[in-house]
Design a protein around this motif. Structure first.
Motif, mmCIF file in Angstrom:
data_model
loop_
_atom_site.group_PDB
_atom_site.id
_atom_site.type_symbol
_atom_site.label_atom_id
_atom_site.label_comp_id
_atom_site.label_asym_id
_atom_site.label_seq_id
_atom_site.Cartn_x
_atom_site.Cartn_y
_atom_site.Cartn_z
ATOM 1 N N LEU A 136 0.841 -1.202 0.000
ATOM 2 C CA LEU A 136 0.000 0.000 0.000
ATOM 3 C C LEU A 136 0.880 1.257 0.000
ATOM 4 O O LEU A 136 0.635 2.204 -0.754
ATOM 5 C CB LEU A 136 -0.914 -0.008 1.234
ATOM 6 C CG LEU A 136 -1.782 1.246 1.444
ATOM 7 C CD1 LEU A 136 -2.821 1.366 0.323
ATOM 8 C CD2 LEU A 136 -2.473 1.198 2.801
ATOM 9 N N SER A 174 4.171 1.574 -0.903
ATOM 10 C CA SER A 174 5.070 1.729 -2.049
ATOM 11 C C SER A 174 4.360 1.836 -3.393
ATOM 12 O O SER A 174 4.866 2.475 -4.317
ATOM 13 C CB SER A 174 6.066 0.559 -2.091
ATOM 14 O OG SER A 174 5.387 -0.670 -2.282
ATOM 15 N N MET A 175 3.183 1.226 -3.494
ATOM 16 C CA MET A 175 2.480 1.208 -4.782
ATOM 17 C C MET A 175 1.351 2.241 -4.868
ATOM 18 O O MET A 175 0.865 2.537 -5.952
ATOM 19 C CB MET A 175 1.895 -0.184 -5.044
ATOM 20 C CG MET A 175 2.925 -1.293 -5.094
ATOM 21 S SD MET A 175 3.931 -1.229 -6.589
ATOM 22 C CE MET A 175 4.878 -2.755 -6.417
ATOM 23 N N VAL A 176 0.937 2.790 -3.688
ATOM 24 C CA VAL A 176 -0.199 3.718 -3.700
ATOM 25 C C VAL A 176 0.156 5.063 -3.063
ATOM 26 O O VAL A 176 0.312 6.065 -3.761
ATOM 27 C CB VAL A 176 -1.424 3.094 -2.978
ATOM 28 C CG1 VAL A 176 -2.616 4.065 -3.035
ATOM 29 C CG2 VAL A 176 -1.806 1.769 -3.601
ATOM 30 N N THR A 177 0.302 5.092 -1.737
ATOM 31 C CA THR A 177 0.449 6.381 -1.047
ATOM 32 C C THR A 177 1.762 7.092 -1.343
ATOM 33 O O THR A 177 1.823 8.322 -1.357
ATOM 34 C CB THR A 177 0.300 6.207 0.484
ATOM 35 O OG1 THR A 177 1.394 5.412 0.980
ATOM 36 C CG2 THR A 177 -1.005 5.522 0.833
ATOM 37 N N HIS A 178 2.856 6.332 -1.561
ATOM 38 C CA HIS A 178 4.163 6.947 -1.832
ATOM 39 C C HIS A 178 4.747 6.445 -3.159
ATOM 40 O O HIS A 178 5.960 6.362 -3.312
ATOM 41 C CB HIS A 178 5.148 6.662 -0.688
ATOM 42 C CG HIS A 178 4.828 7.414 0.565
ATOM 43 N ND1 HIS A 178 3.686 7.195 1.289
ATOM 44 C CD2 HIS A 178 5.503 8.409 1.212
ATOM 45 C CE1 HIS A 178 3.665 8.004 2.339
ATOM 46 N NE2 HIS A 178 4.749 8.752 2.310
ATOM 47 N N LYS A 179 3.886 6.141 -4.081
ATOM 48 C CA LYS A 179 4.304 5.600 -5.377
ATOM 49 C C LYS A 179 5.268 6.534 -6.104
ATOM 50 O O LYS A 179 6.296 6.098 -6.623
ATOM 51 C CB LYS A 179 3.065 5.355 -6.247
ATOM 52 C CG LYS A 179 3.370 4.814 -7.635
ATOM 53 C CD LYS A 179 2.082 4.623 -8.428
ATOM 54 C CE LYS A 179 2.390 4.116 -9.832
ATOM 55 N NZ LYS A 179 1.145 3.934 -10.621
#
Length: 348
Positions: free
Chosen positions: A175, A177-182
């Motif tokens: 969540l 690495s791929m969404v909130t701090h992508k």
């Protein structure tokens, strides 16, 4: 013409490997044919991963490669757990972790470094990967240290709680690495050139290639017991090194191909990302699954040899990747450590 010859060789090698397996040919012959098939299928998987990365980005392409590769391993391991072969499972998990960190990443950095003087990837991603690797080591070391003073039931309860915490930590990492701090963890744009196939075809071929890798690797592993018996190799060495080399080198050979095209972000995601997935997701899932299979559940307590190998692999990998840049000599260092561990495991 060259491309057509590759696909003809791929189909021919895979079919011959299947025939050799199901007609029960001589084990040594099966091993050779399967090895050739693995080489072709690994090349196909590399092409599929690169094509997917063209559309989804290097990190997502690497993540999908690692996930599909580990999915096949997870399925095989579940059947081994069902049969109560816990030690074999733990040895293979150890082999997967150190194989990805030292062999796959080492080869990627070395091969890429020979072509490019220095390669780089997101330094913040490197920092987070280091922290997650250390978490994996802590989660394996603590149960092993305290298990001696616990009852079997308490050890099982501890293993279940640790497994749940690790899975939660891994899912939240995805969540994060791929969404909130992508955007923060993504690599700078790299020229990908033309994709080999369309987006849907690329994904389809990635799935197909993964299935082919699972079959060809399993056929090859099936001949190992008889072949290695001739050379007097130990089960620990076979489980932690030979099986790991066959499975991981085939599944994640795409990392080497990516590194040689200066796409180190994808190579790191495949190698380190796969190891993290094994330690923080696959191993815990196997522990939890064993509780629903009846009988004695599998614990998360690894042997001293296995813990030492994992700890050493994480230490050297963290040291080399923490600055977000690599060169061929650093890849060589990883390979040297892998060889040292291989020699020790061979002699134990």
């Amino acid at each position: 013409m060259k491309g057509k010859l590759f696909y003809v060789g791929l189909i021919l090698a895979f079919v011959l490997s299947a025939v050799a397996h199901y007609t029960h040919l001589n084990a040594t012959l099966q091993f050779v044919i399967s090895a050739i098939a693995v080489i072709f299928v690994a090349g196909f998987l590399g092409k599929a991963t690169e094509s997917v990365a063209h559309y989804a980005g290097e990190r997502m392409g690497g993540f999908l490669n690692a996930t599909f590769g580990n999915a096949a391993e997870l399925i095989i391991a579940i059947f081994l757990v069902k049969d109560g072969m816990f030690e074999v499972v733990k040895a293979s998990l150890t082999g997967s972790i150190i194989g990805n960190l030292l062999l796959v990443l080492g080869l990627s950095i070395f091969a890429g470094g020979l072509k490019f003087k220095e390669q780089s990837f997101n330094v913040k991603l490197a920092s987070h990967n280091s922290s997650l690797m250390i978490l994996g080591v802590i989660a394996l070391f603590i149960p092993a240290i305290f298990a001696g003073g616990l009852t079997t039931k308490e050890t099982s309860s501890m293993s279940l709680i640790v497994a749940i915490l690790l899975i939660a930590a891994y899912l939240l990492w995805l969540l994060f690495s791929m969404v909130t701090h992508k955007d923060v963890l993504s690599d700078a744009a790299v020229e990908h050139g033309e994709a080999l196939w369309s987006k849907s075809t690329s994904i389809l071929f990635l799935v197909l290639a993964t299935v082919m890798v699972a079959f060809s690797s399993e056929w090859m592993v099936g001949t190992l017991e008889e072949v290695t018996h001739k050379f007097g190799l130990s089960e620990l060495f076979v489980g932690a090194f030979l099986i790991a080399i066959i499975g991981n080198a085939a599944e994640h050979s795409a990392a080497v191909m990516m590194a040689m095209k200066n796409k180190m972000g994808a190579a790191v995601e495949i190698a380190i990302g796969s190891s993290l997935q094994i330690a923080l997701f696959v191993a815990p899932v196997l522990v939890i699954a064993s509780f629903f299979m009846g009988g004695t559940p599998m614990n998360i307590v690894f042997t001293t040899y296995e813990l030492a190998a994992i700890g050493v692999a994480v230490f050297i990998t963290k040291s080399i990747t923490q600055d977000g840049s690599t060169n061929w000599y650093e890849g060589l260092l990883l390979l040297v450590v892998y060889i040292i561990l291989g020699v020790v495991f061979f002699l134990v």
